[in-house]
Structures are given as structure tokens and as C-alpha cells.
Design a protein around this motif. Structure first.
Motif, short mmCIF file in Angstrom:
data_model
loop_
_atom_site.label_atom_id
_atom_site.label_comp_id
_atom_site.label_asym_id
_atom_site.label_seq_id
_atom_site.Cartn_x
_atom_site.Cartn_y
_atom_site.Cartn_z
N TYR A 74 12.08 6.07 8.65
CA TYR A 74 12.96 4.94 8.34
C TYR A 74 14.39 5.41 8.15
CZ TYR A 74 15.13 1.23 5.56
OH TYR A 74 15.98 0.26 5.08
N THR A 75 15.33 4.67 8.74
CA THR A 75 16.76 4.92 8.54
C THR A 75 17.37 3.71 7.85
OG1 THR A 75 16.86 6.22 10.58
CG2 THR A 75 18.95 5.46 9.66
N GLY A 76 18.02 3.95 6.71
CA GLY A 76 18.66 2.84 6.02
C GLY A 76 18.52 2.94 4.52
N PHE A 77 19.05 1.92 3.84
CA PHE A 77 18.97 1.85 2.39
C PHE A 77 17.60 1.37 1.95
CE2 PHE A 77 23.56 1.55 3.13
CZ PHE A 77 24.04 2.42 2.16
N MET A 78 17.24 1.70 0.72
CA MET A 78 15.99 1.22 0.13
C MET A 78 16.10 1.33 -1.39
SD MET A 78 13.55 4.39 1.27
CE MET A 78 14.20 6.06 1.27
N GLY A 79 15.27 0.53 -2.06
CA GLY A 79 15.28 0.53 -3.51
C GLY A 79 13.87 0.66 -4.05
N VAL A 80 13.72 1.41 -5.14
CA VAL A 80 12.44 1.55 -5.82
C VAL A 80 12.54 0.83 -7.16
CG1 VAL A 80 10.78 3.15 -6.85
CG2 VAL A 80 11.94 3.74 -4.70
N ASP A 81 11.77 -0.24 -7.32
CA ASP A 81 11.73 -0.96 -8.59
C ASP A 81 10.91 -0.20 -9.60
OD1 ASP A 81 13.22 -2.90 -7.38
OD2 ASP A 81 11.63 -4.40 -7.26
N MET A 122 12.10 -3.93 -19.78
CA MET A 122 13.31 -3.96 -18.93
C MET A 122 12.95 -3.61 -17.50
SD MET A 122 16.65 -1.41 -19.09
CE MET A 122 17.24 -1.98 -20.69
N ASP A 123 13.59 -4.33 -16.56
CA ASP A 123 13.49 -3.99 -15.13
C ASP A 123 14.69 -3.14 -14.73
OD1 ASP A 123 11.16 -5.46 -13.98
OD2 ASP A 123 12.23 -7.23 -14.72
N PHE A 124 14.45 -2.16 -13.89
CA PHE A 124 15.57 -1.45 -13.26
C PHE A 124 15.12 -0.91 -11.91
CE2 PHE A 124 13.36 1.84 -15.58
CZ PHE A 124 13.55 3.03 -14.89
N ALA A 125 16.07 -0.50 -11.12
CA ALA A 125 15.76 0.02 -9.78
C ALA A 125 16.62 1.23 -9.49
CB ALA A 125 15.98 -1.05 -8.71
N VAL A 126 16.08 2.12 -8.70
CA VAL A 126 16.82 3.29 -8.24
C VAL A 126 17.01 3.15 -6.73
CG1 VAL A 126 16.88 5.80 -8.13
CG2 VAL A 126 15.77 4.67 -10.06
N GLU A 127 18.26 3.24 -6.29
CA GLU A 127 18.60 2.99 -4.90
C GLU A 127 18.78 4.31 -4.15
OE1 GLU A 127 18.38 -0.10 -4.31
OE2 GLU A 127 18.82 -1.08 -6.22
N GLU A 171 7.52 -1.05 -6.98
CA GLU A 171 7.67 -1.64 -5.66
C GLU A 171 8.67 -0.85 -4.84
OE1 GLU A 171 9.25 -6.01 -4.27
OE2 GLU A 171 7.61 -5.96 -5.70
N LEU A 172 8.44 -0.77 -3.54
CA LEU A 172 9.39 -0.15 -2.62
C LEU A 172 9.99 -1.23 -1.74
CD1 LEU A 172 10.72 2.27 -1.15
CD2 LEU A 172 8.65 2.44 0.25
N ASN A 173 11.30 -1.40 -1.82
CA ASN A 173 12.00 -2.38 -0.99
C ASN A 173 12.69 -1.63 0.15
OD1 ASN A 173 11.46 -4.81 -2.57
ND2 ASN A 173 12.72 -3.84 -4.13
N GLN A 217 0.82 -1.21 0.00
CA GLN A 217 0.00 0.00 0.00
C GLN A 217 0.86 1.26 0.00
OE1 GLN A 217 -0.71 -2.77 1.62
NE2 GLN A 217 -2.87 -2.96 2.18
N THR A 218 2.05 1.19 0.64
CA THR A 218 2.93 2.36 0.67
C THR A 218 3.46 2.68 -0.72
OG1 THR A 218 3.56 1.89 2.95
CG2 THR A 218 5.02 3.33 1.69
N ALA A 219 3.84 1.64 -1.48
CA ALA A 219 4.30 1.86 -2.86
C ALA A 219 3.19 2.46 -3.71
CB ALA A 219 4.79 0.55 -3.46
N ALA A 220 1.96 1.97 -3.51
CA ALA A 220 0.83 2.52 -4.26
C ALA A 220 0.59 3.99 -3.90
CB ALA A 220 -0.43 1.69 -3.97
N GLU A 221 0.74 4.32 -2.61
CA GLU A 221 0.59 5.70 -2.16
C GLU A 221 1.67 6.58 -2.79
OE1 GLU A 221 0.71 8.29 2.02
OE2 GLU A 221 0.85 6.10 2.07
N CYS A 222 2.89 6.08 -2.84
CA CYS A 222 3.99 6.83 -3.45
C CYS A 222 3.75 7.05 -4.95
CB CYS A 222 5.32 6.09 -3.26
SG CYS A 222 5.94 6.08 -1.56
N LEU A 223 3.26 6.02 -5.65
CA LEU A 223 2.96 6.15 -7.07
C LEU A 223 1.89 7.21 -7.32
CD1 LEU A 223 3.11 5.27 -10.04
CD2 LEU A 223 1.53 3.40 -9.50
#
Length: 396
Positions: free
Chosen positions: A292-299, A219-224, A317-319, A128-134
Motif C-alpha cells: 500500500y502507498t499512501g496515508f493511514m491511521g491506526v485507531d 479516550m480515543d486517539f489515533a496514530v497517523e 482499527e486500521l484506516n 481481519q487485517t487490524a486483528a492480525e496486526c494486533l
């Protein structure tokens, strides 16, 4: 699944336990010098000693958990302090179970700063958080064509109504899942008995599911990114990865950021890519930056539209954790020669894993230049006769 369970004593399925066991040494490649990687198998420590001496300045040191616990309690009983500097716990992904493991070390006497579990992490980890971000991203930026935001249903009748009123195929997703797990591909407007059984099972376990149209992926890619927990989110880099047809992660391209970006330029200009990254960064600051503190990736993904043009899905997706893309990035920065490229893959073998490992060592021996890998094959974790999961790189 640990977060969904919400308890520190969660026991993963056997296949996940096996993957965790076979690949437990992976963090030594991104932890960095001066850090320690917790492992359970003594063979993991032995494997590190067999690596080229040129790598020793960059990788983390294995710390065998059970032996360290025994030593800590032994010193605690006689009033001695462990001969270790103050440490900070950093898990692949924060969860009640991962925090509990670090807390065991602290209770045994180690001077280690362990993060506290926050219930909002569970909310942020859901799809739901990824959907909210989109949705927020598309409000900030007029992305054309607009990507349909996933819709969530807590009962099957609403989902059936959505499927009947839109154009298949669709993908149905559980809120807590990643790397191709928790997905069901629906090719018709009317779910059959198998689909209904899967949906009902997912609703029973997780309370809700999402549904969205399937795009013609190219193509798949992600931004970190990295979040400091105080409202600031920074861009870390680009990752280009490959998945199977059902979404399971296969591997990442290895190469400098300068060599990866041209792979996107056939579909999106560098200027547009950087503009998109900045808009996503702003959205992440608003949604997760202070929690949140730390790394994350957006697919993300490149897809072909109905009129034959190419477009970007900017927030699949939000990882909220460390990712394989970040591992690939660190491998390139510290261990891969800047003029070389390659693949970093997670592979599963039902049998003969060790034979495949030996074959690749013979067929593609490791070649170093200036202390970095110029070409060849390398397993990033120990491979034994009982190994099933491999983390490997192939450099050319």
C-alpha cells in the motif's frame, strides 16, 4: 462499501452521497498549493474565493469535474493538449470507484498518473487485517494487560457459543465498515431476535462478522502514518478524536503536536507512547508496507481496567486511507495560530444548518494573527439552505 462492492459503478446510499456533496471541498485544506481538488458544484469554487487572502498560499485549487471534462474533450477533438502540468491522482481512499473517476480524466486527455486497483487492497481494508496486526504487535511486545484479539465467525452458532462463554457486553463488527458504521452492541450472553436479525443480515452481505468484549473507554486517539509502498512506513503524528457512544466520529482536537501529547500523559508517558508508536510502525511495515502507498491511521484508545488502572488498546482499527485526524493535523500546521487550540468537527443538522452557520459567524467571528486563525468560527465547506453536513472549526 465501495471496496466490498468491488465495482466502479457502485452507488452509495443517499445519506453518504449527501455527505460527499456537502463536504466535497474539504480536500482543499490539506491538498496544498499547486494541487487541484475535484468538485462537482460550482458554488465550491465560489466559496474558496471568499476565504481570507492570507490562506491562498496554502490551499488547493478547486477543479470542477464536469467543466474540466468538457474542456478536455473539446481540446482532444481539435488535437490540443490541456494547459496543465503532469498530475498524480490522490483519493481520500483508494477504491475501484475513485480510480474510475480519475481514469475518466485520463481518457479525456489529461496527463495524470492514476494508481491501479490491487485485489490485495480489499484484503488489507478488512477488519481481519487490524486483528492480525494486533496479534502480531502483542507477540512483539508484552503489552500488559493483553487485549483480546477479535474473533471472526462465518455462521451464527459459533458467535452464539462465544457470547455464551464470555462476559458481556460485546461489540459485533462487519469486516468492511468504519466511523461507527457496521457495529452492533450486544449486552447479553444470548442474542435476542433483533440481534440475530442484524447478525444474519451482516453475514449475508459480508460473509463474516467479528466479536470482542467492550472496554471501559476513557479516550480515543489515533496514530497517523505514511507508507511509501516499498516497505518503509513513517510516523506522521498524533490525533485525539471524539466519538459518540455507538462509535460514530464527531471531531478532533486542534492544536500542535506539543499541546496534544500532554492529554495522553495522564494515562501513558511520552516515552511509552513513542515506544508503542515505533512497534506499531514495525508491524505496519511487515503487513502493509510493500503493498500500500499512501496515508493511514491506526485507531487506539485508553480504557480503565477492572482493577481501576488505565491501559492502552494499541490497535482498534486500521484506516487504510486519509483520515479526519490527518485533516486536523494539516489545519494546525498551515492555518491555526501556534498558540491557539480548538475543535474540528463534522456535524449533521436535519434542518436549519444555514441558520446555525449564520449564528456562529455572528457569535464567534474569525480573528487572524500573522496570517493564521487566532480565534473564532469557520466552516471549511460552503453552507447553503440545503446543507445538512458541516465541516467546522472552533478556535479559542
Amino acid at each position: 462499501m465501495e471496496i466490498l462492492c468491488g465495482k466502479s459503478h457502485y452507488t452509495p446510499p443517499y445519506t453518504v452521497q449527501k455527505m460527499a456533496s456537502d463536504l466535497e471541498l474539504l480536500p482543499v485544506w490539506y491538498g496544498g498549493t499547486g494541487s487541484f481538488t475535484l468538485v462537482r458544484n460550482v458554488k465550491s469554487s465560489q466559496f474558496v474565493s471568499s476565504l481570507p487572502k492570507e490562506f491562498r498560499a496554502y490551499y488547493s485549487s478547486p477543479m470542477i469535474l464536469n467543466l474540466m471534462m468538457k474542456e478536455l474533450y473539446k481540446r482532444k477533438r481539435v488535437g490540443e493538449k490541456p494547459k496543465l502540468p503532469p498530475l498524480t491522482a490522490s483519493s481520500w481512499g483508494v477504491s475501484p470507484r475513485s480510480i474510475a473517476i480519475f481514469n475518466e480524466l485520463r481518457q479525456a486527455g489529461m496527463n495524470i498518473d492514476v494508481p491501479e486497483w490491487k485485489e490485495e487492497y480489499a484484503t488489507l481494508t478488512r477488519r481481519q487485517t487490524a486483528a492480525e496486526c494486533l496479534k502480531l504487535l502483542q507477540e512483539h511486545v508484552p503489552i500488559t494487560p493483553a487485549v483480546r484479539v477479535p474473533e471472526f465467525f462465518s455462521e451464527i452458532d459459533g458467535l452464539k457459543k462465544f457470547a455464551a462463554g464470555n462476559t458481556p457486553p460485546y461489540v459485533i463488527k462487519t469486516p468492511f465498515s468504519s466511523s461507527g458504521r457496521g457495529l452492533y452492541w450486544l449486552n447479553d450472553r444470548e442474542p435476542d431476535s433483533r440481534a440475530i436479525s442484524w447478525i444474519n443480515g451482516a453475514l449475508k452481505k459480508q460473509g463474516t462478522v467479528s466479536i470482542e468484549p467492550v472496554l471501559d473507554k476513557i479516550m480515543d486517539f489515533a496514530v497517523e502514518f505514511y507508507s511509501d509502498g516499498n516497505g518503509e512506513v513513517g510516523y506522521v503524528g498524533l490525533s485525539i478524536f471524539e466519538t459518540q457512544s455507538q462509535g460514530q466520529f464527531v471531531g478532533c482536537m486542534l492544536g500542535s503536536q506539543e499541546t496534544l501529547l500532554p492529554h495522553l500523559n495522564e494515562f501513558i508517558s511520552t516515552e511509552d507512547y513513542l515506544f508503542l508508536v515505533e512497534q506499531v510502525r514495525i508491524v505496519l511495515q511487515e503487513i502493509v508496507g510493500k503493498s500500500y502507498t499512501g496515508f493511514m491511521g491506526v485507531d487506539m484508545l485508553i480504557y480503565k481496567t477492572e482493577d481501576g488502572n488505565y491501559a492502552v488498546h494499541p490497535f482498534v482499527e486500521l484506516n487504510l486511507r486519509y483520515t479526519m485526524g490527518l485533516v486536523a493535523m494539516q489545519l494546525c500546521r498551515q492555518f491555526i495560530h501556534p498558540e491557539s487550540q480548538g475543535l474540528f468537527r463534522i456535524s449533521y443538522y436535519a434542518y436549519d444548518t444555514y441558520k446555525e452557520h449564520q449564528r456562529m459567524q455572528m457569535a464567534s467571528p474569525l480573528v487572524l494573527e500573522d496570517g493564521k486563525i487566532r480565534s473564532g468560527y469557520l466552516s471549511l465547506c460552503p453552507v447553503n439552505p440545503d446543507t445538512h453536513y458541516m465541516a467546522r472549526i472552533d478556535i479559542f
